[in-house]
Write a protein that holds these residues in place. Sequence first.
Motif, PDB file in Angstrom:
ATOM      1  N   VAL A 205       0.857  -1.183   0.000  1.00 22.83           N
ATOM      2  CA  VAL A 205       0.000   0.000   0.000  1.00 22.83           C
ATOM      3  C   VAL A 205       0.894   1.234   0.000  1.00 22.83           C
ATOM      4  CG1 VAL A 205      -1.893   1.186   1.152  1.00 22.83           C
ATOM      5  CG2 VAL A 205      -1.689  -1.303   1.347  1.00 22.83           C
ATOM      6  N   PHE A 206       0.565   2.180  -0.876  1.00 25.17           N
ATOM      7  CA  PHE A 206       1.372   3.386  -1.030  1.00 25.17           C
ATOM      8  C   PHE A 206       0.540   4.605  -0.654  1.00 25.17           C
ATOM      9  CE2 PHE A 206       2.891   0.220  -3.967  1.00 25.17           C
ATOM     10  CZ  PHE A 206       4.264   0.253  -3.807  1.00 25.17           C
ATOM     11  N   ALA A 207       1.086   5.446   0.203  1.00 21.78           N
ATOM     12  CA  ALA A 207       0.470   6.733   0.541  1.00 21.78           C
ATOM     13  C   ALA A 207       1.434   7.822   0.102  1.00 21.78           C
ATOM     14  CB  ALA A 207       0.196   6.823   2.043  1.00 21.78           C
ATOM     15  N   GLN A 208       1.026   8.600  -0.902  1.00 25.91           N
ATOM     16  CA  GLN A 208       1.910   9.593  -1.494  1.00 25.91           C
ATOM     17  C   GLN A 208       1.336  10.996  -1.339  1.00 25.91           C
ATOM     18  OE1 GLN A 208       5.003   8.871  -2.872  1.00 25.91           O
ATOM     19  NE2 GLN A 208       5.188  11.094  -2.711  1.00 25.91           N
ATOM     20  N   PRO A 209       2.014  11.884  -0.609  1.00 26.54           N
ATOM     21  CA  PRO A 209       1.528  13.261  -0.482  1.00 26.54           C
ATOM     22  C   PRO A 209       1.617  14.005  -1.814  1.00 26.54           C
ATOM     23  CG  PRO A 209       3.146  12.740   1.223  1.00 26.54           C
ATOM     24  CD  PRO A 209       3.214  11.653   0.205  1.00 26.54           C
ATOM     25  N   THR A 210       0.758  15.014  -1.960  1.00 25.37           N
ATOM     26  CA  THR A 210       0.798  15.906  -3.119  1.00 25.37           C
ATOM     27  C   THR A 210       0.721  17.341  -2.608  1.00 25.37           C
ATOM     28  OG1 THR A 210      -1.605  15.819  -3.382  1.00 25.37           O
ATOM     29  CG2 THR A 210      -0.314  14.223  -4.633  1.00 25.37           C
ATOM     30  N   LEU A 211       1.257  18.256  -3.398  1.00 24.41           N
ATOM     31  CA  LEU A 211       1.194  19.687  -3.089  1.00 24.41           C
ATOM     32  C   LEU A 211       0.510  20.386  -4.247  1.00 24.41           C
ATOM     33  CD1 LEU A 211       4.739  20.356  -1.580  1.00 24.41           C
ATOM     34  CD2 LEU A 211       2.577  20.245  -0.356  1.00 24.41           C
ATOM     35  N   GLY A 212      -0.758  20.768  -4.065  1.00 29.53           N
ATOM     36  CA  GLY A 212      -1.522  21.388  -5.147  1.00 29.53           C
ATOM     37  C   GLY A 212      -1.572  20.472  -6.348  1.00 29.53           C
ATOM     38  N   SER A 213      -1.235  21.023  -7.495  1.00 26.10           N
ATOM     39  CA  SER A 213      -1.215  20.214  -8.718  1.00 26.10           C
ATOM     40  C   SER A 213       0.126  19.528  -8.911  1.00 26.10           C
ATOM     41  CB  SER A 213      -1.525  21.099  -9.935  1.00 26.10           C
ATOM     42  OG  SER A 213      -0.563  22.145 -10.023  1.00 26.10           O
ATOM     43  N   GLN A 214       1.053  19.810  -7.987  1.00 28.16           N
ATOM     44  CA  GLN A 214       2.405  19.258  -8.105  1.00 28.16           C
ATOM     45  C   GLN A 214       2.447  17.846  -7.534  1.00 28.16           C
ATOM     46  OE1 GLN A 214       5.273  21.381  -5.790  1.00 28.16           O
ATOM     47  NE2 GLN A 214       6.958  19.996  -6.256  1.00 28.16           N
ATOM     48  N   SER A 215       2.855  16.900  -8.346  1.00 28.95           N
ATOM     49  CA  SER A 215       3.020  15.534  -7.859  1.00 28.95           C
ATOM     50  C   SER A 215       4.424  15.386  -7.297  1.00 28.95           C
ATOM     51  CB  SER A 215       2.799  14.527  -8.998  1.00 28.95           C
ATOM     52  OG  SER A 215       3.725  14.759 -10.035  1.00 28.95           O
ATOM     53  N   ILE A 216       4.517  14.849  -6.108  1.00 28.07           N
ATOM     54  CA  ILE A 216       5.805  14.673  -5.444  1.00 28.07           C
ATOM     55  C   ILE A 216       6.483  13.426  -5.997  1.00 28.07           C
ATOM     56  CG2 ILE A 216       6.949  14.426  -3.219  1.00 28.07           C
ATOM     57  CD1 ILE A 216       5.433  17.065  -3.611  1.00 28.07           C
ATOM     58  N   HIS A 217       7.742  13.582  -6.363  1.00 27.37           N
ATOM     59  CA  HIS A 217       8.494  12.420  -6.835  1.00 27.37           C
ATOM     60  C   HIS A 217       8.553  11.370  -5.729  1.00 27.37           C
ATOM     61  CE1 HIS A 217      11.721   9.848  -8.263  1.00 27.37           C
ATOM     62  NE2 HIS A 217      12.411  10.118  -7.168  1.00 27.37           N
ATOM     63  N   SER A 218       8.110  10.187  -6.046  1.00 27.85           N
ATOM     64  CA  SER A 218       8.099   9.124  -5.045  1.00 27.85           C
ATOM     65  C   SER A 218       9.431   8.389  -5.042  1.00 27.85           C
ATOM     66  CB  SER A 218       6.971   8.125  -5.337  1.00 27.85           C
ATOM     67  OG  SER A 218       7.033   7.061  -4.415  1.00 27.85           O
ATOM     68  N   SER A 219      10.042   8.324  -3.857  1.00 26.56           N
ATOM     69  CA  SER A 219      11.282   7.556  -3.719  1.00 26.56           C
ATOM     70  C   SER A 219      11.000   6.186  -3.116  1.00 26.56           C
ATOM     71  CB  SER A 219      12.272   8.324  -2.841  1.00 26.56           C
ATOM     72  OG  SER A 219      11.701   8.595  -1.585  1.00 26.56           O
ATOM     73  N   VAL A 220       9.715   5.850  -2.943  1.00 24.92           N
ATOM     74  CA  VAL A 220       9.313   4.544  -2.425  1.00 24.92           C
ATOM     75  C   VAL A 220       8.871   3.693  -3.607  1.00 24.92           C
ATOM     76  CG1 VAL A 220       7.771   3.330  -0.865  1.00 24.92           C
ATOM     77  CG2 VAL A 220       8.586   5.617  -0.272  1.00 24.92           C
ATOM     78  N   ARG A 221       9.604   2.639  -3.886  1.00 22.26           N
ATOM     79  CA  ARG A 221       9.367   1.844  -5.090  1.00 22.26           C
ATOM     80  C   ARG A 221       8.725   0.503  -4.761  1.00 22.26           C
ATOM     81  NH1 ARG A 221      15.359   2.871  -7.726  1.00 22.26           N
ATOM     82  NH2 ARG A 221      15.149   5.142  -7.986  1.00 22.26           N
ATOM     83  N   PRO A 222       7.861   0.021  -5.644  1.00 15.64           N
ATOM     84  CA  PRO A 222       7.211  -1.274  -5.409  1.00 15.64           C
ATOM     85  C   PRO A 222       8.227  -2.414  -5.322  1.00 15.64           C
ATOM     86  CG  PRO A 222       6.113  -0.055  -7.166  1.00 15.64           C
ATOM     87  CD  PRO A 222       7.375   0.681  -6.869  1.00 15.64           C
ATOM     88  N   GLY A 223       8.002  -3.294  -4.362  1.00 15.52           N
ATOM     89  CA  GLY A 223       8.805  -4.506  -4.265  1.00 15.52           C
ATOM     90  C   GLY A 223      10.223  -4.325  -3.786  1.00 15.52           C
ATOM     91  N   GLU A 224      10.608  -3.113  -3.470  1.00 15.87           N
ATOM     92  CA  GLU A 224      11.994  -2.837  -3.107  1.00 15.87           C
ATOM     93  C   GLU A 224      12.228  -3.124  -1.626  1.00 15.87           C
ATOM     94  OE1 GLU A 224      14.711   0.711  -4.640  1.00 15.87           O
ATOM     95  OE2 GLU A 224      13.288   1.371  -3.139  1.00 15.87           O
TER      96      GLU A 224
END
Length: 708
Positions: A205-224
Amino acid sequence: MTDEVPVALNSGEASALGGLGGSVTLVAGSTFCLSDRHGDVEPGTAHGLFYRDARVVSRWELRLDGQRPEPLSVWGPEAFTARFILRRPPRAGAADSTVLIVRERLIADGLRETITVENLGREATAVDLQLHIDADFVDLFAVKEGRTASARAEILVTDVELLLNDRSDRARGLSVSSSETPVVLPGSLSWRAVVPAGGTWQTEVFAQPTLGSQSIHSSVRPGEQYEFSEPSRKIAAWRDTAANITATDPQLAQVLVRTESDLGALQIHDESRGGRPFVAAGAPWFMTLFGRDSLLTAWMALPLDVGLAVGTMQQLAEMQGQRLDPMTEEEPGRIMHEMRRGPASGQVLGGETYYGTVDATPLFVMLLAQARRWGADRDAVQALLPAADAALAWIADYGDRDGDGFVEYRRATDRGLINQGWKDSFDGINDAAGHLPETPIALCEVQGYAYAALQARADLAEEFGDPTTAGHLRDSAAELRTKFAEAFWIPEKGWFAVALDGKKRRLDALTSNIGHCLWSGIVSDEHATEVIGKLAAEDMDSGFGLRTLSSNMAAFNPMSYHNGSIWPHDTAIAVAGLLRYRHLPGAIELATRLSDGLLDAAEAFGGRLPELFCGFPRSKFAAPVPYPTSCSPQAWASAAPLLLVRSFLGLDPDVPRRTLTVLPHLPARWGRVEVTDLRLGGTLIDLVVEGDRVTTANLPEDWKLITH
């Protein structure tokens, strides 16, 4: 702030994880998560996932077949990851459970949780999993103060993910998704599965914050695996460049391992400046740049990595005061107190960047000279000299508010901090009768810092070819030392006043602040001899460290924040001060006793020293009593053991002059201490100390080793 609690160990890899009221804190840079020992973030508590000073997850609760799983243990090899081991409650009439649930959590710039259900039974089992999720996007301070959110999240549902947005302005948001397709409902993800006998079922399960319309680069990768994650790579890079310090004493060795891990996790990297590192003050409430805390932590961490000091000073220099602003207390040359980026930052302490601190500015100058001695790049130090000069100008022009030669503070508005030294609670400064002083207030330790800053800038002036300025600065330092003794010494008591009040009256409380005066070197040998005796008495030495206030003072309370508690960094600074005066009777003995007590406290807290703990005498309680809202990990508490090691080694390099001084007085319990890959400029040195024997390897021929 956090309480330390022990957790289960796993193959020697685990460490203590601390949290509010016995909860668990995970931290990576400016992101952190507080949960209970089930792994749940409970609504109505201070739990949550926090990103850029806002809570982006306020509920994260796992249910199995409608029930809360039972916790078995928690373990975490690093500060940014933990494994929560649980079981399904036994079925009616059964003594044991056959279903194991493991929640593996990784924090980076978001959260990844791997949920594994393992069937240990002899037949297949059906499971119904539900993860309840909510967000309130409230400011960190609102959570800290227990204020509930006025507006809850706007929730959107798609076939594959849950989207939550800040209803007030949509400036912040959160997306939640899963590797195994869930049933998505407002406020929850759910899964139904049949797990065969001896088999497992798993989802990420991934919970990824966002700032407005800006998508935050995710450093959490599947299966890693966590070992290969971005936070782990950053820790590995930190360890590759940092010196390695080991000891035969298992207590000290355990603490040093935790110190290295925590300081790595507390680092924030400014990607707009090439990944420049600086250290945050501590989790959960201070995951941001602080002037005083970050500077003192970087000072203590110099044996590990001088780059942390350089990055911290560069960051602070860019934010150094340029103008007069009463709202934020900005003044030209002043080093800021704290930076905030939450939704209500502008309403707290007057602004996102608040300057109301009296000690960060001289500490900046002190650290610059120390960093150079430890091998900071000459050009980098030279580039920071204008900031150091601006800091000294602030000390003279704004710090000295009444022209008496001492540095004082008085807040500019009613939003600012009443007290602006390291004891910055409203009642942290008082006299022996417990009375609070009138402002402006001149703290004893701050005069010591100003003295040391003048000496530090003199050293730099000498190296950079300006002996005239160096001479003037040393004359100013000597004058301040004399004036300090005349104004602050209380001959009938045998200690320094903690401060002078607005009418220049001595505040006569006996405090740990005088240990900082020893550390700065502003104290004469004659006065230091008496100070050592006062610090050694039972009213100051609790058995687990130095009390912030003597138990004989009217305001003493062992459960207070600054009036009788024990702060590990404060005790470590006092130890460093005592060993500066090692030639005086009782100094080494008291330093050893305080260090022993602090390391015993660290063992009781699972190897990680918290921000502070209660100041009860060891004779009353055999283990240190936690302070309920103490930060853990906290930067200068984590770094305090490094200052102990450095001080007892008598380790004092001078890279520009190519000398390495080692004057050891190791506590007997420490045994052998090794420092390998000690990076001093372009030189890597190995050092072994056992008793009074010093052995070095790789010391260049043109370097001088001083051991007596």
